[in-house]
Design an enzyme around this catalytic site. Structure first.
Site, PDB file in Angstrom:
ATOM      1  N   ASP A  42       0.873  -1.166   0.000  1.00 25.33           N
ATOM      2  CA  ASP A  42       0.000   0.000   0.000  1.00 25.33           C
ATOM      3  C   ASP A  42       0.916   1.224   0.000  1.00 25.33           C
ATOM      4  OD1 ASP A  42      -2.083   1.741  -0.015  1.00 25.33           O
ATOM      5  OD2 ASP A  42      -3.197   0.792   1.605  1.00 25.33           O
TER       6      ASP A  42
HETATM    7  C1  BGC Z   1      -4.948   3.278  -0.226  1.00 27.54           C
HETATM    8  C2  BGC Z   1      -5.009   2.258  -1.341  1.00 27.54           C
HETATM    9  C3  BGC Z   1      -4.808   2.949  -2.658  1.00 27.54           C
HETATM   10  C4  BGC Z   1      -3.493   3.685  -2.632  1.00 27.54           C
HETATM   11  C5  BGC Z   1      -3.165   4.412  -3.902  1.00 27.54           C
HETATM   12  C6  BGC Z   1      -3.704   4.125  -0.306  1.00 27.54           C
HETATM   13  O1  BGC Z   1      -3.755   5.177   0.600  1.00 27.54           O
HETATM   14  O2  BGC Z   1      -5.018   2.631   1.013  1.00 27.54           O
HETATM   15  O3  BGC Z   1      -6.219   1.570  -1.305  1.00 27.54           O
HETATM   16  O4  BGC Z   1      -4.867   2.014  -3.701  1.00 27.54           O
HETATM   17  O5  BGC Z   1      -3.525   4.645  -1.597  1.00 27.54           O
HETATM   18  O6  BGC Z   1      -3.992   5.487  -4.095  1.00 27.54           O
END
Ligand code: BGC
Length: 736
Positions: free
Chosen positions: A264
């Site tokens: 993540d």
């Molecule tokens: C989120 C993810 C997301 C990623 C990219 C993160 O903060 O938890 O679900 O895909 O950001 O935007």
């Protein structure tokens, strides 16, 4: 230069020398992927391998330019293809060709209880990703709905591991049929936003395996997901993005996942742990770009230069690097360099229709006293619409799932378009939420306005007295603290004075339909005061059209709740036990297996609206259920059947749910658990037999002392139900 000098120069710059080949194996799409991977890998330098496994921009990672191996481009997910952002920013890049179709939120998809809808969703969003040249879609999300406070529940598929598993598989297959990897998130136990970056989740092994892992397992083993995203939180006191147990032992070991573990954004914290514990691709690490990451922040990622240095200093070998690079190459050969190339399509009328169809199948009719719905336009000539959510744009905000859309039909627009000249439609706002700045626009400021809720309520009540019928459209929204990433809700109730407003409207006009737009359960202190209630979710581009079609009866509602609506917060297991929110460091899932209806069943708590619940404009009669035999053998199956008849006057869809109850077990078990479902379409008067086959997996529990699934011989019951509390028939049987 003659040939001799060319060879000398080549060996001096220490690149692997390529002999003249007709077509290198890695470029030969007729060759098996594994051969192509090995061939590419042995041509690559150490630096090129390291470059593959971390970001080069906010949403992309390098390919191997020297070999013509393309970059990876990712996009959120899970409800549409996110707008292009600047290379190193979260803000929009200001493109004019990136306005997508917004599909309904995943809670709505789950509420269809229809795997065909999931397949349609996956195929359509995958086409959009492909057209926009993304080879990884950051979705779907399958974290379990543990409490109604999780700000991101709207991005997930509900509270039940079986429903979630059945719905995630077709989504993944649909996406990947476009040569786009689904990146299933967030693995694992990221069931709240509060403290998500720090909290360590303590959960017993049985609960982990029975409740929180099944959807991920199905995603990998049945869906064949090519990517998985690690979660922000910790488990066993290790961040999930560098977690030996989750990533190496379970995902790659037990489940044989051969795809890429993507972090993540900002989820990696330590080079050595990321190297050793199964992290394959690092994204979004926060460098400050000054004293740390001055020239190029991306070179300073944990899996960039620090990794290379460790290898060069001889502190780690290259086995892990080769494994990670292999996985990334496999991803590229499955997507951007696949044998079959796809070109996708974008923001098309077909996609709008797909979104609308899913929305129409997911809207849930919760209450319909006096048959107020569908609205009879012969009877009601003056229609009043009240509520901010009738006009508020819901595709914007909420965090990473925020979208820039080609169109978004608001509920008010949809209702007006549908009613046309058949009646007059007036609108009064009734309440309002504080404005927020446009999420994707750098430097955007919120347009501050004064909100006087009392005055707004009075105005709405006055209008309600003059109307024939009132449609209130409220619920939650995508502001922080509502349905939004980064924070949890503070309570179950509606904000901005909506409860008082709804009660006042009900007193002013008995013909009141309440439409809740949300991705979470809300409390309804006014439930007995209003005749009709609809849960309409976040429906994306076609929101208003889908809602209007249900309210006017063009579509007969058939959605059913994918999670429990408790009367009050204390009726939720985690909350009742004080097991949420824990501290910033530790949280223990004391409720164990007893999530959602499992808790309500065991404590005999009557929910406001149970899991699996949903009404129709027609009526159905169910026969007594039967079974094809009395007992199941250990390696056999059993089929349970029931006849369902449409006893009303319009076509409709009925959802048959099958729960299994273990009557005597050596470990405590939930009263019953969902193990099958089927949605059938029935014309008026039509009757169909619904048959559901189960095997011993449906009877098993996870024995954490043995580390395996056990089906204990003995007595069971197959329970046919129209919701978790509406049992229509039981068939006893035995496992031999
Ligand atoms: C989120 C993810 C997301 C990623 C990219 C993160 O903060 O938890 O679900 O895909 O950001 O935007």
């Amino acid at each position: 230069m003659n040939l001799k000098t060319i060879v000398m120069v080549a060996s001096m710059i220490a690149l692997p020398v390529m002999a003249q080949e007709e077509k290198p194996v890695y470029l030969d799409t007729n060759k098996p992927i594994e051969q192509r991977v090995e061939d590419a890998l042995q041509r690559m330098t150490l630096e090129e391998k390291v470059a593959l496994i971390h970001a080069q921009s906010k949403f992309s990672s390098a390919g191997v330019p020297r070999l013509g191996i393309p970059e990876n481009w990712m996009s959120d997910g899970p409800h549409g293809i996110r707008a292009e952002v600047l290379w190193d920013e979260w803000f929009g890049a200001g493109w004019t060709s990136d306005s997508c179709t917004a599909y309904p939120a995943l809670t709505c998809l789950a509420a269809t209880w229809d795997p065909a809808m999931s397949a349609l969703y996956g195929k359509s969003i995958g086409e959009e990703a492909r057209y926009r040249k993304k080879n990884v879609l950051l979705g779907p999300g399958v974290n379990i709905y543990r409490t109604p406070l999780n700000g991101r529940n709207f991005e997930y598929l509900g509270e039940d591991p079986f429903l979630t598993s059945r719905m995630v598989v077709p989504y993944i297959k649909g996406v990947q049929s476009n040569g786009v990897a689904a990146c299933v998130k967030h693995f694992a136990l990221n069931d709240q936003e509060l403290n998500r970056g720090t909290v360590n989740v303590n959960v017993d092994d049985r609960t982990l395996n029975e409740i929180y892992l099944p959807a991920f397992k199905a995603a990998v083993q049945e869906g064949g997901a090519w990517a998985i995203m690690g979660a922000y939180n910790q488990y066993k006191n290790q961040h999930c993005c560098e977690n030996q147990y989750l990533l190496n032992d379970i995902l790659k070991g037990k489940w044989k996942f051969d795809g890429v573990v993507v972090s993540d954004w900002g989820g990696v914290h330590n080079t050595m742990e990321a190297i050793k514990n199964g992290m394959d691709m690092e994204f979004g690490t926060w460098t400050n770009g000054l004293n740390w990451g001055a020239s190029n922040a991306y070179d300073n990622y944990y899996l960039a230069k620090p990794y290379l240095d460790l290898i060069k200093q001889g502190k780690v070998g290259t086995d892990e690097l080769n494994d990670k690079a292999r996985r990334v190459l496999r991803l590229i050969f499955r997507t951007n360099m696949a044998k079959e190339q796809h070109y996708g399509s974008f923001a098309s009328p077909e996609h709008a229709l797909a979104g609308r169809t899913i929305a129409e199948n997911g809207i849930v009719l919760l209450q319909n006293n006096k048959n107020l719905l569908p609205l009879d336009l012969k009877k009601y000539k003056k229609i009043l619409v009240v509520g901010e959510n009738a006009t508020k744009r819901m595709t914007i905000g909420g965090g990473s799932s925020s979208l820039k859309v080609k169109k978004e039909v608001s509920p008010l627009e949809g209702i007006k378009a549908r009613i046309g000249n058949d009646a007059t439609v007036t609108y009064v706002e009734g309440y309002a939420s504080p404005a927020v700045a446009e999420q994707d626009v750098k430097g955007a400021k919120a347009q501050v306005r004064e909100i006087n809720l009392d005055a707004m309520r009075e105005e709405a009540v006055k209008a309600a007295k003059e109307a024939d019928v009132v449609i209130f459209i409220g619920g939650l929204n995508k502001n922080e603290g509502q349905d939004s990433e980064g924070a949890d809700r503070k309570g179950l109730e509606l904000s901005y004075g909506q409860d008082a407003l709804i009660s006042a409207l009900a007193a002013a006009n008995p013909n009141l339909a309440v439409v809740i737009i949300s991705g979470n359960a809300v409390s309804m202190p006014w439930v007995k005061q209003v005749p009709a209630i609809v849960e309409a979710w976040y429906e994306g581009s076609e929101a208003g059209n889908a809602l209007a079609a249900v309210l006017m009866g063009d579509v007969n509602p058939s959605g059913h709740l994918p999670f429990t609506f408790p009367v009050k917060l204390q009726d939720n297991g985690a909350i009742a036990l004080g097991a949420y929110p824990g501290t910033a460091e530790q949280e223990t899932y004391k409720e164990g297996l007893f999530v959602g209806y499992r808790w309500a069943d065991s404590k005999k708590i009557k929910p406001l609206f149970p899991f699996g619940y949903g009404l129709s404009y027609t009526t159905f009669a169910w026969s007594k259920p039967t079974a094809d035999k009395n007992e199941m053998s250990a390696d056999g199956t059993m089929t349970f059947s029931i006849n369902v008849k449409n006893t009303g006057t319009r076509e409709g869809k009925e959802l048959v749910q099958l729960y299994v109850s273990d009557l005597k077990s050596s470990l405590p078990r939930p009263v019953k658990e969902l193990k099958g479902f089927s949605k059938v379409t029935l014309a008026p008067g039509e009757e169909k037999t619904v048959s559901i086959t189960i095997d011993k997996a449906a009877l098993s529990y996870y024995d954490d002392t043995k580390g395996e699934w056990i089906a204990e011989p003995g007595k069971f019951e197959a329970i046919f139900a129209a919701s978790a509390t509406d049992i229509r028939g039981k068939v006893p049987f035995e496992l031999k």
